[in-house]
Design an enzyme around this catalytic site. Structure first.
Site, mmCIF file in Angstrom:
data_model
loop_
_atom_site.group_PDB
_atom_site.id
_atom_site.type_symbol
_atom_site.label_atom_id
_atom_site.label_comp_id
_atom_site.label_asym_id
_atom_site.label_seq_id
_atom_site.Cartn_x
_atom_site.Cartn_y
_atom_site.Cartn_z
ATOM 1 N NE ARG A 1 5.458 56.309 77.488
ATOM 2 C CZ ARG A 1 5.716 54.991 77.390
ATOM 3 N NH1 ARG A 1 6.526 54.416 78.256
ATOM 4 N NH2 ARG A 1 5.173 54.262 76.443
ATOM 5 C CG HIS B 1 10.600 55.005 76.638
ATOM 6 N ND1 HIS B 1 10.585 55.338 77.978
ATOM 7 C CD2 HIS B 1 11.904 55.006 76.252
ATOM 8 C CE1 HIS B 1 11.838 55.518 78.386
ATOM 9 N NE2 HIS B 1 12.648 55.325 77.364
ATOM 10 C CE1 TYR C 1 4.402 50.609 75.958
ATOM 11 C CE2 TYR C 1 5.878 49.913 74.209
ATOM 12 C CZ TYR C 1 5.411 50.896 75.061
ATOM 13 O OH TYR C 1 5.947 52.154 75.014
HETATM 14 C C1 LIG Z 1 20.384 51.878 84.902
HETATM 15 C C2 LIG Z 1 19.584 51.930 83.629
HETATM 16 N N1 LIG Z 1 18.872 50.856 83.235
HETATM 17 C C3 LIG Z 1 18.131 50.917 82.106
HETATM 18 C C4 LIG Z 1 18.102 52.067 81.357
HETATM 19 C C5 LIG Z 1 17.253 52.123 80.102
HETATM 20 N N2 LIG Z 1 16.057 52.930 80.387
HETATM 21 C C6 LIG Z 1 15.986 54.222 80.026
HETATM 22 S S1 LIG Z 1 14.541 54.916 80.469
HETATM 23 C C7 LIG Z 1 13.981 53.485 81.143
HETATM 24 C C8 LIG Z 1 12.609 53.395 81.751
HETATM 25 C C9 LIG Z 1 12.461 54.195 82.959
HETATM 26 O O1 LIG Z 1 11.104 54.175 83.363
HETATM 27 P P1 LIG Z 1 10.599 55.176 84.452
HETATM 28 O O2 LIG Z 1 11.583 55.282 85.535
HETATM 29 O O3 LIG Z 1 9.215 54.798 84.825
HETATM 30 O O4 LIG Z 1 10.627 56.583 83.681
HETATM 31 P P2 LIG Z 1 9.749 57.065 82.435
HETATM 32 O O5 LIG Z 1 10.586 56.863 81.216
HETATM 33 O O6 LIG Z 1 8.495 56.262 82.412
HETATM 34 O O7 LIG Z 1 9.480 58.490 82.678
HETATM 35 C C10 LIG Z 1 14.939 52.472 81.025
HETATM 36 C C11 LIG Z 1 14.743 51.081 81.481
HETATM 37 C C12 LIG Z 1 18.866 53.164 81.802
HETATM 38 N N3 LIG Z 1 18.881 54.324 81.147
HETATM 39 N N4 LIG Z 1 19.585 53.083 82.941
#
Ligand SMILES: Cc1ncc(C[n+]2csc(CCOP(=O)(O)OP(=O)(O)O)c2C)c(N)n1
Ligand SMILES: [Mg+2]
Length: 335
Positions: A248, A252, A261
């Site tokens: 990434r 975020h 972090y």
């Molecule tokens: C069920 C749920 N838990 C928490 C969130 C908050 N949230 C949004 S994106 C994210 C991180 C996801 O990380 P990853 O799957 O590695 O995807 P990336 O953003 O790194 O592409 C979280 C915890 C959410 N949207 N849905």
């Protein structure tokens, strides 16, 4: 004469230029969105930067004239290849009424566009996986000629929906390709704190499907494995799990302060495998991308991004009275 890597995969010079152009379009739209956000013009950005090779390489291996896709929020490269335009994406970023995804109701990145067979997604991560598996079940039951493709982040592969959807797809041998874009972070949580196994793809065996991990910064590698998985699904042999390793390159989201972090040295090091310059080097080495073609491409893209920005900025917001549209059933059906 020995074949180039893309020729060995059955891809023409036009194909790889097309792949590169879509990757570059995604990057330029994304960069513009950050500028607009920092200028206070759009509320939120969630980036595809660093994942364009995985997204476009995979989308190119599908049939964008008949397959159904359930992309996750970073998949600008996927939706562009399936027919969403820079204008559509900007209308969504500005939350305007003409946004084809949700009429400006959802946050950006919540893709959904019936005419391009993009299944509407919701905010809880991984909910799209059982949806894609369900659509694949419909394809199988109705003997329809399409497969489904679903993506998610590696952090999201810890959600229950991932395991339930994988299991159902495996048991019923459904025509679906599940791709995890492993960008090494789930918001602030690094990969070492997300998984106890080495690869996300190690999980596939538990659901009776092949799992493979590939370099997600190389669109040709991703094309190859997704094509194999898609062919397998079309032959009725069931689902596959593909994990693409990338990084990434942004925070975020526009609401995140990554300095809390991750250190800048790590980011600088990872930028060396940025998929865009990396693929440009390949295309130049094989003599397909010249300075002139690259310049023309950049100009074409920037013109489209500028026009999309201007159009979306000046477009109308939804009427307040329309807020309940698509929430409750309406008289005569909810078309
Ligand atoms: C069920 C749920 N838990 C928490 C969130 C908050 N949230 C949004 S994106 C994210 C991180 C996801 O990380 P990853 O799957 O590695 O995807 P990336 O953003 O790194 O592409 C979280 C915890 C959410 N949207 N849905
Ligand atoms: Mg992640």
């Amino acid at each position: 004469m020995a074949k180039n890597r893309h020729e060995e995969l059955g891809l023409t010079n036009e194909d790889v230029l097309h792949i590169f152009e879509t990757m570059l379009m995604a990057r330029r739209i994304d960069e513009r969105m950050w500028l607009l956000n920092r200028a206070g013009k759009i509320p939120f950005v969630i980036s595809c930067q660093g994942q364009e090779a995985a997204q476009v390489g995979a989308a190119y291996a599908l049939d964008n004239g008949k397959d159904w896709i359930a992309p996750y929020y970073r998949d600008m490269g996927v939706v562009l290849h399936f027919g969403m335009t820079a204008k559509d994406l900007m209308l969504s970023a500005f939350a305007k009424a003409e946004d084809p995804n949700s009429g400006g109701r959802q946050m950006p990145g919540h893709f959904g566009q019936r005419k391009n067979r993009i299944i509407t997604g919701s905010s809880p991560v991984t909910t799209q996986l059982p949806h894609a598996v369900g659509v694949a079940l419909a394809a199988k039951m109705n003997k329809e000629d399409f497969i489904t493709f679903v993506t998610l982040g590696e952090g999201s592969s810890n959600q229950g929906d991932f395991h339930e959807g994988m299991n159902f797809a495996g048991v019923h041998k459904l025509p679906t390709v599940i791709m995890v874009e492993n960008n090494k972070y789930a918001i602030s949580v690094p990969i070492e704190k997300q998984l106890a196994c080495v690869n996300v793809s190690d999980r596939a065996i538990g659901y009776g499907m092949p799992g493979v991990t590939v370099d997600g910064t190389d669109p040709l590698e991703v094309y190859k494995v997704v094509k194999e998985a898609a062919d397998r699904a079309r032959r009725g042999e069931g689902p596959s799990l593909v994990e693409t390793i990338c990084y990434r390159l942004t925070a975020h989201s526009s609401d995140d302060d990554q300095r809390q972090y991750r250190d800048s040295e790590e980011l600088e090091k990872e930028k060396k495998s940025d998929p865009i310059p990396k693929f440009a080097i390949y295309l130049k080495e094989v003599g397909i991308l010249t300075e002139e073609i690259e310049k023309e491409m950049e100009e074409r893209i920037m013109k489209e991004v500028n026009e999309a920005t201007d159009y979306a900025e000046n477009a109308a917001y939804a009427e307040p009275e329309s807020a309940l549209l698509h929430v409750y059933a309406e008289k005569g059906g909810n078309e």
